[in-house]
Design a protein around this motif. Structure first.
Motif, PDB file in Angstrom:
ATOM      1  N   ALA A 226       0.834  -1.204   0.000  1.00 10.18           N
ATOM      2  CA  ALA A 226       0.000   0.000   0.000  1.00 10.18           C
ATOM      3  C   ALA A 226       0.865   1.247   0.000  1.00 10.18           C
ATOM      4  CB  ALA A 226      -0.888  -0.004   1.235  1.00 10.18           C
ATOM      5  N   ASP A 227       0.382   2.301  -0.657  1.00 12.37           N
ATOM      6  CA  ASP A 227       1.071   3.588  -0.600  1.00 12.37           C
ATOM      7  C   ASP A 227       0.887   4.237   0.770  1.00 12.37           C
ATOM      8  OD1 ASP A 227       1.920   3.383  -3.238  1.00 12.37           O
ATOM      9  OD2 ASP A 227       0.136   4.383  -4.003  1.00 12.37           O
ATOM     10  N   ASP A 228      -0.271   4.031   1.390  1.00 14.72           N
ATOM     11  CA  ASP A 228      -0.607   4.599   2.694  1.00 14.72           C
ATOM     12  C   ASP A 228      -1.127   3.463   3.564  1.00 14.72           C
ATOM     13  OD1 ASP A 228      -1.964   5.720   4.897  1.00 14.72           O
ATOM     14  OD2 ASP A 228      -2.463   7.538   3.776  1.00 14.72           O
ATOM     15  N   LEU A 229      -0.312   2.999   4.496  1.00 15.99           N
ATOM     16  CA  LEU A 229      -0.624   1.815   5.296  1.00 15.99           C
ATOM     17  C   LEU A 229      -1.926   1.972   6.070  1.00 15.99           C
ATOM     18  CD1 LEU A 229       0.251  -0.967   6.285  1.00 15.99           C
ATOM     19  CD2 LEU A 229       1.571   0.162   8.071  1.00 15.99           C
ATOM     20  N   GLN A 230      -2.108   3.105   6.745  1.00 12.16           N
ATOM     21  CA  GLN A 230      -3.313   3.300   7.567  1.00 12.16           C
ATOM     22  C   GLN A 230      -4.566   3.377   6.709  1.00 12.16           C
ATOM     23  OE1 GLN A 230      -3.058   2.755  10.728  1.00 12.16           O
ATOM     24  NE2 GLN A 230      -0.840   2.705  10.602  1.00 12.16           N
ATOM     25  N   ALA A 231      -4.479   4.075   5.577  1.00 17.03           N
ATOM     26  CA  ALA A 231      -5.633   4.180   4.683  1.00 17.03           C
ATOM     27  C   ALA A 231      -6.000   2.813   4.107  1.00 17.03           C
ATOM     28  CB  ALA A 231      -5.352   5.175   3.565  1.00 17.03           C
ATOM     29  N   LYS A 232      -4.985   2.017   3.754  1.00 16.91           N
ATOM     30  CA  LYS A 232      -5.249   0.678   3.206  1.00 16.91           C
ATOM     31  C   LYS A 232      -5.891  -0.208   4.269  1.00 16.91           C
ATOM     32  CE  LYS A 232      -4.471  -0.994  -0.278  1.00 16.91           C
ATOM     33  NZ  LYS A 232      -5.318  -1.135  -1.456  1.00 16.91           N
ATOM     34  N   ALA A 233      -5.389  -0.154   5.503  1.00 17.28           N
ATOM     35  CA  ALA A 233      -5.978  -0.964   6.575  1.00 17.28           C
ATOM     36  C   ALA A 233      -7.434  -0.563   6.810  1.00 17.28           C
ATOM     37  CB  ALA A 233      -5.160  -0.821   7.851  1.00 17.28           C
ATOM     38  N   ALA A 234      -7.719   0.742   6.795  1.00 16.15           N
ATOM     39  CA  ALA A 234      -9.090   1.217   6.983  1.00 16.15           C
ATOM     40  C   ALA A 234      -9.990   0.733   5.847  1.00 16.15           C
ATOM     41  CB  ALA A 234      -9.114   2.741   7.077  1.00 16.15           C
ATOM     42  N   ARG A 235      -9.480   0.767   4.615  1.00 16.19           N
ATOM     43  CA  ARG A 235     -10.267   0.292   3.463  1.00 16.19           C
ATOM     44  C   ARG A 235     -10.552  -1.199   3.602  1.00 16.19           C
ATOM     45  NH1 ARG A 235      -9.801  -1.879  -1.711  1.00 16.19           N
ATOM     46  NH2 ARG A 235     -11.381  -1.101  -3.118  1.00 16.19           N
ATOM     47  N   LEU A 236      -9.553  -1.976   4.010  1.00 17.12           N
ATOM     48  CA  LEU A 236      -9.747  -3.410   4.190  1.00 17.12           C
ATOM     49  C   LEU A 236     -10.759  -3.697   5.306  1.00 17.12           C
ATOM     50  CD1 LEU A 236      -6.029  -4.490   3.772  1.00 17.12           C
ATOM     51  CD2 LEU A 236      -7.912  -5.048   2.207  1.00 17.12           C
ATOM     52  N   GLU A 237     -10.729  -2.883   6.377  1.00 18.53           N
ATOM     53  CA  GLU A 237     -11.724  -3.024   7.446  1.00 18.53           C
ATOM     54  C   GLU A 237     -13.132  -2.751   6.902  1.00 18.53           C
ATOM     55  OE1 GLU A 237      -9.718  -1.969  11.670  1.00 18.53           O
ATOM     56  OE2 GLU A 237      -9.857  -0.296  10.254  1.00 18.53           O
ATOM     57  N   GLY A 238     -13.235  -1.765   6.024  1.00 25.84           N
ATOM     58  CA  GLY A 238     -14.516  -1.460   5.411  1.00 25.84           C
ATOM     59  C   GLY A 238     -15.057  -2.605   4.566  1.00 25.84           C
ATOM     60  N   LEU A 239     -14.154  -3.451   4.100  1.00 28.55           N
ATOM     61  CA  LEU A 239     -14.542  -4.622   3.304  1.00 28.55           C
ATOM     62  C   LEU A 239     -14.773  -5.852   4.175  1.00 28.55           C
ATOM     63  CD1 LEU A 239     -12.042  -4.105   0.346  1.00 28.55           C
ATOM     64  CD2 LEU A 239     -14.531  -3.763   0.305  1.00 28.55           C
ATOM     65  N   GLY A 240     -14.625  -5.700   5.512  1.00 28.47           N
ATOM     66  CA  GLY A 240     -14.918  -6.806   6.423  1.00 28.47           C
ATOM     67  C   GLY A 240     -13.743  -7.398   7.159  1.00 28.47           C
ATOM     68  N   ALA A 241     -12.515  -6.997   6.804  1.00 31.82           N
ATOM     69  CA  ALA A 241     -11.325  -7.517   7.513  1.00 31.82           C
ATOM     70  C   ALA A 241     -11.200  -6.825   8.875  1.00 31.82           C
ATOM     71  CB  ALA A 241     -10.073  -7.270   6.682  1.00 31.82           C
ATOM     72  N   ARG A 242     -10.360  -7.371   9.727  1.00 31.28           N
ATOM     73  CA  ARG A 242     -10.069  -6.716  11.003  1.00 31.28           C
ATOM     74  C   ARG A 242      -8.563  -6.685  11.208  1.00 31.28           C
ATOM     75  NH1 ARG A 242      -8.526  -9.320  15.481  1.00 31.28           N
ATOM     76  NH2 ARG A 242      -8.399 -11.559  15.389  1.00 31.28           N
ATOM     77  N   ARG A 243      -8.101  -5.690  11.956  1.00 29.60           N
ATOM     78  CA  ARG A 243      -6.674  -5.599  12.280  1.00 29.60           C
ATOM     79  C   ARG A 243      -6.389  -6.554  13.423  1.00 29.60           C
ATOM     80  NH1 ARG A 243      -5.181   0.765  11.359  1.00 29.60           N
ATOM     81  NH2 ARG A 243      -7.073   1.231  10.197  1.00 29.60           N
ATOM     82  N   ALA A 244      -5.475  -7.492  13.192  1.00 23.67           N
ATOM     83  CA  ALA A 244      -5.127  -8.477  14.218  1.00 23.67           C
ATOM     84  C   ALA A 244      -3.876  -8.066  14.987  1.00 23.67           C
ATOM     85  CB  ALA A 244      -4.934  -9.860  13.583  1.00 23.67           C
ATOM     86  N   GLY A 245      -3.066  -7.164  14.418  1.00 24.47           N
ATOM     87  CA  GLY A 245      -1.871  -6.712  15.118  1.00 24.47           C
ATOM     88  C   GLY A 245      -0.949  -5.919  14.220  1.00 24.47           C
ATOM     89  N   LEU A 246      -0.183  -5.035  14.829  1.00 21.65           N
ATOM     90  CA  LEU A 246       0.808  -4.249  14.105  1.00 21.65           C
ATOM     91  C   LEU A 246       2.173  -4.886  14.347  1.00 21.65           C
ATOM     92  CD1 LEU A 246       1.281  -1.707  12.387  1.00 21.65           C
ATOM     93  CD2 LEU A 246       1.624  -0.446  14.518  1.00 21.65           C
TER      94      LEU A 246
END
Length: 70
Positions: free
Chosen positions: A22-42
């Motif tokens: 991703a060009d922007d890690l936080q934005a990509k993680a937020a987009r993936l969350e919007g698609l149903g994924a969850r952040r499991a850890g940094l």
């Protein structure tokens, strides 16, 4: 657009291990969350370990991964 497919043996239940660049890690993680994924850890402040709704885990990262030659 450049597309690469790298294969890596893993020691967990998943049959494949995905890395999403991703060009922007936080934005990509937020987009993936919007698609149903969850952040499991940094991991090392450089990669988000994400989990898809089906439980499959994958990584999202900013920099290109440099793998050693085999």
């Amino acid at each position: 657009m450049n597309t690469s497919l790298l294969l890596q043996k893993v020691d967990h239940v998943s049959r494949i291990h995905l890395n999403i660049e991703a060009d922007d890690l936080q934005a990509k993680a937020a987009r993936l969350e919007g698609l149903g994924a969850r952040r499991a850890g940094l991991v090392r402040d450089r990669w988000w370990l994400m989990e898809a709704p089906n439980g499959h885990r994958f990584m999202s990262h900013e920099e290109s991964l440099v793998l050693p030659e085999l």
